[in-house]
Structure formats: structure tokens, C-alpha cells
Design a protein around this motif. Sequence first.
Motif, PDB file in Angstrom:
ATOM      1  N   ARG B  13      56.152  36.989   9.423  1.00  0.00           N
ATOM      2  CA  ARG B  13      54.688  36.918   9.511  1.00  0.00           C
ATOM      3  C   ARG B  13      54.018  38.080   8.770  1.00  0.00           C
ATOM      4  O   ARG B  13      53.150  38.760   9.303  1.00  0.00           O
ATOM      5  CB  ARG B  13      54.225  36.873  10.978  1.00  0.00           C
ATOM      6  CG  ARG B  13      54.634  35.599  11.705  1.00  0.00           C
ATOM      7  CD  ARG B  13      53.846  34.406  11.171  1.00  0.00           C
ATOM      8  NE  ARG B  13      54.151  33.164  11.891  1.00  0.00           N
ATOM      9  CZ  ARG B  13      55.020  32.234  11.473  1.00  0.00           C
ATOM     10  NH1 ARG B  13      55.712  32.432  10.357  1.00  0.00           N
ATOM     11  NH2 ARG B  13      55.191  31.124  12.153  1.00  0.00           N
ATOM     12  N   SER B  76      41.845  48.512  23.663  1.00  0.00           N
ATOM     13  CA  SER B  76      42.379  48.664  22.307  1.00  0.00           C
ATOM     14  C   SER B  76      42.452  47.340  21.551  1.00  0.00           C
ATOM     15  O   SER B  76      42.957  47.293  20.426  1.00  0.00           O
ATOM     16  CB  SER B  76      43.785  49.280  22.361  1.00  0.00           C
ATOM     17  OG  SER B  76      43.715  50.652  22.712  1.00  0.00           O
ATOM     18  N   ALA B  77      41.978  46.248  22.143  1.00  0.00           N
ATOM     19  CA  ALA B  77      42.088  44.939  21.478  1.00  0.00           C
ATOM     20  C   ALA B  77      41.044  44.804  20.376  1.00  0.00           C
ATOM     21  O   ALA B  77      39.924  45.287  20.519  1.00  0.00           O
ATOM     22  CB  ALA B  77      41.911  43.822  22.497  1.00  0.00           C
ATOM     23  N   PRO B  78      41.397  44.125  19.265  1.00  0.00           N
ATOM     24  CA  PRO B  78      40.431  43.954  18.166  1.00  0.00           C
ATOM     25  C   PRO B  78      39.192  43.171  18.596  1.00  0.00           C
ATOM     26  O   PRO B  78      38.091  43.483  18.181  1.00  0.00           O
ATOM     27  CB  PRO B  78      41.221  43.190  17.104  1.00  0.00           C
ATOM     28  CG  PRO B  78      42.654  43.422  17.413  1.00  0.00           C
ATOM     29  CD  PRO B  78      42.724  43.596  18.902  1.00  0.00           C
ATOM     30  N   GLN B  79      39.361  42.143  19.425  1.00  0.00           N
ATOM     31  CA  GLN B  79      38.199  41.327  19.824  1.00  0.00           C
ATOM     32  C   GLN B  79      38.438  40.687  21.179  1.00  0.00           C
ATOM     33  O   GLN B  79      39.444  40.003  21.389  1.00  0.00           O
ATOM     34  CB  GLN B  79      37.965  40.236  18.753  1.00  0.00           C
ATOM     35  CG  GLN B  79      36.529  39.743  18.722  1.00  0.00           C
ATOM     36  CD  GLN B  79      36.344  38.593  17.731  1.00  0.00           C
ATOM     37  OE1 GLN B  79      37.176  38.349  16.852  1.00  0.00           O
ATOM     38  NE2 GLN B  79      35.243  37.874  17.883  1.00  0.00           N
ATOM     39  N   TYR B  85      41.113  37.450  25.188  1.00  0.00           N
ATOM     40  CA  TYR B  85      41.333  37.857  23.802  1.00  0.00           C
ATOM     41  C   TYR B  85      40.800  36.771  22.875  1.00  0.00           C
ATOM     42  O   TYR B  85      41.061  35.585  23.107  1.00  0.00           O
ATOM     43  CB  TYR B  85      42.832  38.051  23.532  1.00  0.00           C
ATOM     44  CG  TYR B  85      43.436  39.201  24.318  1.00  0.00           C
ATOM     45  CD1 TYR B  85      43.235  40.515  23.913  1.00  0.00           C
ATOM     46  CD2 TYR B  85      44.214  38.964  25.449  1.00  0.00           C
ATOM     47  CE1 TYR B  85      43.792  41.568  24.624  1.00  0.00           C
ATOM     48  CE2 TYR B  85      44.776  40.011  26.165  1.00  0.00           C
ATOM     49  CZ  TYR B  85      44.564  41.316  25.752  1.00  0.00           C
ATOM     50  OH  TYR B  85      45.106  42.354  26.452  1.00  0.00           O
ATOM     51  N   VAL B  86      40.091  37.162  21.853  1.00  0.00           N
ATOM     52  CA  VAL B  86      39.517  36.187  20.930  1.00  0.00           C
ATOM     53  C   VAL B  86      40.356  36.122  19.649  1.00  0.00           C
ATOM     54  O   VAL B  86      40.663  37.155  19.060  1.00  0.00           O
ATOM     55  CB  VAL B  86      38.061  36.568  20.568  1.00  0.00           C
ATOM     56  CG1 VAL B  86      37.478  35.580  19.561  1.00  0.00           C
ATOM     57  CG2 VAL B  86      37.218  36.623  21.831  1.00  0.00           C
ATOM     58  N   VAL B  87      40.744  34.907  19.268  1.00  0.00           N
ATOM     59  CA  VAL B  87      41.496  34.692  18.020  1.00  0.00           C
ATOM     60  C   VAL B  87      40.825  33.551  17.250  1.00  0.00           C
ATOM     61  O   VAL B  87      40.022  32.807  17.831  1.00  0.00           O
ATOM     62  CB  VAL B  87      42.985  34.335  18.290  1.00  0.00           C
ATOM     63  CG1 VAL B  87      43.700  35.493  18.970  1.00  0.00           C
ATOM     64  CG2 VAL B  87      43.129  33.067  19.114  1.00  0.00           C
ATOM     65  N   PRO B  88      41.131  33.387  15.962  1.00  0.00           N
ATOM     66  CA  PRO B  88      40.543  32.264  15.220  1.00  0.00           C
ATOM     67  C   PRO B  88      40.913  30.921  15.877  1.00  0.00           C
ATOM     68  O   PRO B  88      41.947  30.811  16.531  1.00  0.00           O
ATOM     69  CB  PRO B  88      41.197  32.376  13.827  1.00  0.00           C
ATOM     70  CG  PRO B  88      41.629  33.792  13.717  1.00  0.00           C
ATOM     71  CD  PRO B  88      41.977  34.227  15.109  1.00  0.00           C
ATOM     72  N   LYS B  89      40.091  29.943  15.643  1.00  0.00           N
ATOM     73  CA  LYS B  89      40.295  28.611  16.241  1.00  0.00           C
ATOM     74  C   LYS B  89      41.691  28.070  15.891  1.00  0.00           C
ATOM     75  O   LYS B  89      42.119  28.124  14.732  1.00  0.00           O
ATOM     76  CB  LYS B  89      39.224  27.662  15.688  1.00  0.00           C
ATOM     77  CG  LYS B  89      39.130  26.363  16.454  1.00  0.00           C
ATOM     78  CD  LYS B  89      38.182  25.417  15.756  1.00  0.00           C
ATOM     79  CE  LYS B  89      36.746  25.636  16.224  1.00  0.00           C
ATOM     80  NZ  LYS B  89      35.854  24.598  15.646  1.00  0.00           N
ATOM     81  N   VAL B  90      42.422  27.607  16.900  1.00  0.00           N
ATOM     82  CA  VAL B  90      43.785  27.128  16.693  1.00  0.00           C
ATOM     83  C   VAL B  90      43.803  25.609  16.525  1.00  0.00           C
ATOM     84  O   VAL B  90      44.541  25.063  15.718  1.00  0.00           O
ATOM     85  CB  VAL B  90      44.685  27.541  17.879  1.00  0.00           C
ATOM     86  CG1 VAL B  90      46.102  27.020  17.678  1.00  0.00           C
ATOM     87  CG2 VAL B  90      44.695  29.053  18.042  1.00  0.00           C
TER      88      VAL B  90
END
Lengths: 493, 92
Positions: B13, B76-79, B85-90
Motif C-alpha cells: 500500500r 492524533s487522528a487526521p479527521q 474516524y472519517v475516511v473517503p467514501k468506500v
Amino acid sequence: MPFSSLSEIKSRLDAGETSAVEVAQLYLGRIAAHNGSLNAFVHIDPAHVLAQAEASDRYRSEHDAPRPLEGLPIAVKDIFCTQDGPTRCCSRILEDFHAPYDAQVITHLKEAGAVLVGKTNMDEFAMGSSTETSAFGPCRNPWDIETIPGGSSGGSAAAVAAALTPAALGTDTGGSIRQPASLTGITGLKPTYGRVSRRGIIAFASSLDQAGAMTRTVKDTAMVTAAISGHDSGDATSVESAPVVDWLGACDVTDMKGLRIGRPKEYFIEGMDAGVRASVEAALEKCRELGAEIIDISLPHTKYAVAAYYVIAPSEASANLSRYDSVRFGHRCDNPEDLLDMYTRSRDEGFGSEVKRRILTGAFALSSGYYDAYYLKAQQVRTLIQQDFIKAFEQVDLIATPTSPITAFKLGEKTDDPLTMYLSDIYTIAVNLAGLPGLSQPCGFVDGMPVGLQWIAPAWREESVLSAASAYEAATEWHSRVPAAFGSDGGES
Amino acid sequence: MDIDVNKVAMLARIRLTDDEAAELGPQLSGILGYIETLSEVDTEGVAATAHPHDAAMPLRANVVTNTNRRDELQASAPQTESGLYVVPKVIE
């Protein structure tokens, strides 16, 4: 005072001749004066250091007995999680990370009354032998600032060697305490695997990593190691039944009568610097004078140790570093298109080139179709390397070798060729593969640069290396030499 | 050995730039070539190391020891949003 040992500073504190605050001020002053040229520390918070020192002085005044490390300054590598200040492992991927808890060894140091002076520079994720892969720029060797201090615990080594702190913690996965200790003329001990809790130490290769002390004398190393050792239910690989003896008492030994020291022929080979060889041979002669018997031994699988290590350590690293997915912590790239784009671009931006090289080596070695030929084979060779040591210790009490085949090299000299860099750990790696205790101490100088002598003992026999190293130290003066550029503004003694 | 460095990088990755891939390819081949010296060693019947001291894993009582520290852990999380926790739409 700045170049005093931890034990000497402790005596003066216990006698009331100085205070923890005075000691802290002295070293903070030296850090302010010299860190610019060395880049040994990557984080310092003077107000927080002084607050800890004040608390220690208060503890001393309110209690009958001081704690074992009361008021003593100790620096720690940036790999140890600390609730105070950042913990970044000298990587861009952790630039905004603050650990929510202290590593177990940090808790031990605090409970022992130590004053934590800051975070030291290191190779990114402890992957390197020169402290040049740090995201905060290279650290330099106090004996010649054009040269590297070794690595990966180079910041801790340089800080102790230049007396910016009397002691520091490092970690050692393939030599990362012993090799920088050797290259900067100080003492460092990698304890037996399982002796010290790994909880809260950012993982590199979990079956090899151990934390340990880096100090100016053998007794100081014993003091700090005693404080950080012990079983921790939070680390299942820390051993519950590890035998503990009086390590400080073991340092009172001044001769080597009856000691059988093994000299492995595979460690005295072509490729080692002639000056290093002469220094180590002279050290063995000194051991003979002190009453030891030097016995030629063979560790036949030595030449495969580096290859086995560069399968096992990167494989474990590729698994450990998969946690940096930019979801729960760590750097995230701008405007990710989708989840895969976020993972792959964040990791490309966050990791430096040596870390990527190791992750890819590990990912390849563990990938479908290659596992048996690489990982399984390397773990079998590791067993043979362990058996070499077990057989040797039927014949001898201890093994003595050079710590590094060369003295410190110039910055940039080996960065173009990763393989040459890997080979600089040729004498230290087998000790990690076998999980044994190993100590490096100064045993000479070549063209003004320090040479290290490595002692290796059977598992759990730290007292044995501490005794031999103490006897050697008592009979020599290498450990008391001071790098000229850092000794002049020395203070009172 | 010739290895497909971009394929290995995708397993890990990591998206390499073209320049990185061009540099890492030969370096990895060199490292793996060195590692191949292991094939000289006769390991027939040798057990692979599982633990440096062959130690047994200790057991502890199966009780909860950690407390809820969500806010500290997410600091310490980015978003994050509403404790998640927020991540781009899966899923589109």
C-alpha cells in the motif's frame, strides 16, 4: 561535572552538594550551546525538565530515602511513547502524533525519580546505522562532526558522548545501541530479549527489538538497566521468570581470574579496519593480564546472520508498519480520491526512502510463492545461529568481539548503497537473532575516533557482561576520554 | 533477480513515484541477491525459530483493564466527526 558519571552525580545529590534543579540547568545549558552542531535532540522542553527536577528535589526533602535514579537526567530516543511532548520516531508520518500513554520503561524511569530531558534523534523508525535517515536531519558524532554517530540510536549516543546528558535510552534491533555506543566511545547494553518491556516502544521488528541503557560507565549502564527491567503484563514477550541478580554489585569486579573468554574466528576477518583489529586484540591481551583465558572458538553460521536479518527484520517491519494507514493517526495526504489513494499516497509521502526499502523487502519476502524460500529459510538459519552460540557457551563463559568493523564514517559516505550500510552491523546482528545480552564499551581510538569492544553472554546473564566490562574499565582509561570540541566549557570539575 | 517493484509496492500500500520505482527496483534486486546466500545453508530438518528463547506465552486474567479514552486516542487522528474516524467514501 558535565562529564561526570551518573553514579558520581548521584553521590553529589545524595550528599546534598548539588540539587536536581542545578544538575538539570547544567545539562540544559549544554544542550542549548551544543545541540545546534550535533542535532542530537529533536525535542526539548526546558520548562518541563525544570519542573521534573523541582519535583525530584521536593521528593528528596520530604522522604527518608531517595529513589534509585532520584534527580538524574536521562534522555530517551524518539521511539519511546511519552505522554509529554511529541513521539515521532523521527518520521514525517508521525509529525502530529502525541502518545496517549507512556511506554512501560518511561513509567519505570519516572517511578525511579529520573528527570526526562528530551527526545533524541534516530534513524527513521530505527532503520539505519548512521542516524542519517531521520526526518529531522542527520545527527553528528562529537569526536568529528563531519562523521556519523552510528545508528539507529545515534542521537542518544552523541548526547551522552558530548555530555548533553549523563545517560540515555536507546533501542537495539540489529545493533542500534551497541554500534553507536562503539562509534561515539560510550557504553551501551542490549539486554536479553524479554528482559525489558516493549510496550509503548514503537515497533520495528518485534522478535528482535529491546530497549537498553547508553551511558559513560558500565556501572551507570547497570543502574539504568536495573530500573527499566522487569516483567510487564502488557507485553506478552517480556519474561515473567527472568532471573535477576545484583547488577550493581556485579560491577565491583576488578579482575577476570578464571574467566574463559571466547574469541570467534569468524569475527576477525578481512574487511575489518586494521586499527580496529589492533585495538580489540590489545583489549583481549589486557583481559589475559587480568586473569582471563582467551579461547579460540567458531560460530560457523556468522556469515549468514546479515542475510537472515535482512529477511526477518523487514518482514516484521512490513507487518508492524501496516498500522500507518492515516486513519487513526499519522500523516494523511491532501484530497484523497478514494480509500486506496489515501493509503498509498499517504504512506508514500510519510515514509522516507530507507523505510520504504525495508517495507518492500519484507512485503516481497512474505508474498505468495516466496515465503518458504525467504522467511522460512531465514528463520531456520536463525535457529542454526542460536545453536552456534549455545555450543560455544559450553566451552566459554563470555564471547568478546569488535562491535563494529570500522570507526565512524563520513556523512553521506554510505547512503548511496544500502547493502554497504547493512554490512556495518555485521558483528551485532547475530546477538539479536539469538536474543542474547550484548554490551559495547570503548577499547581504543583509531585516528582520534573511538573503537568498541563487544561482550556477549548467554541469555539472562547480564551480570556476566557487566562484571567483565567493569574489570576492563577499571584497568583502562578509554571511557574517561572527552571529545575536545565539547570539553572546554566544562563547568566546575 | 528481476522483481516487479510496483506490484510489491501495491501489496505494501505504497504508491511509488516513477523516480522512486526506478531507484528502488535495482536496490531491491541487489538486497535480494545478497539474501540468496542463505540458499547455501543446509537447513534440512532444522526447526524455524518461533521465539528467541522458546518461551511459552503467559496468560493473564480475562478482565477489562483499559478505560474509555476516546477523546485522547482520537486527538492524533487526521479527521474525526462525532467520535468516529472519517475516511473517503468506500461504497458509491
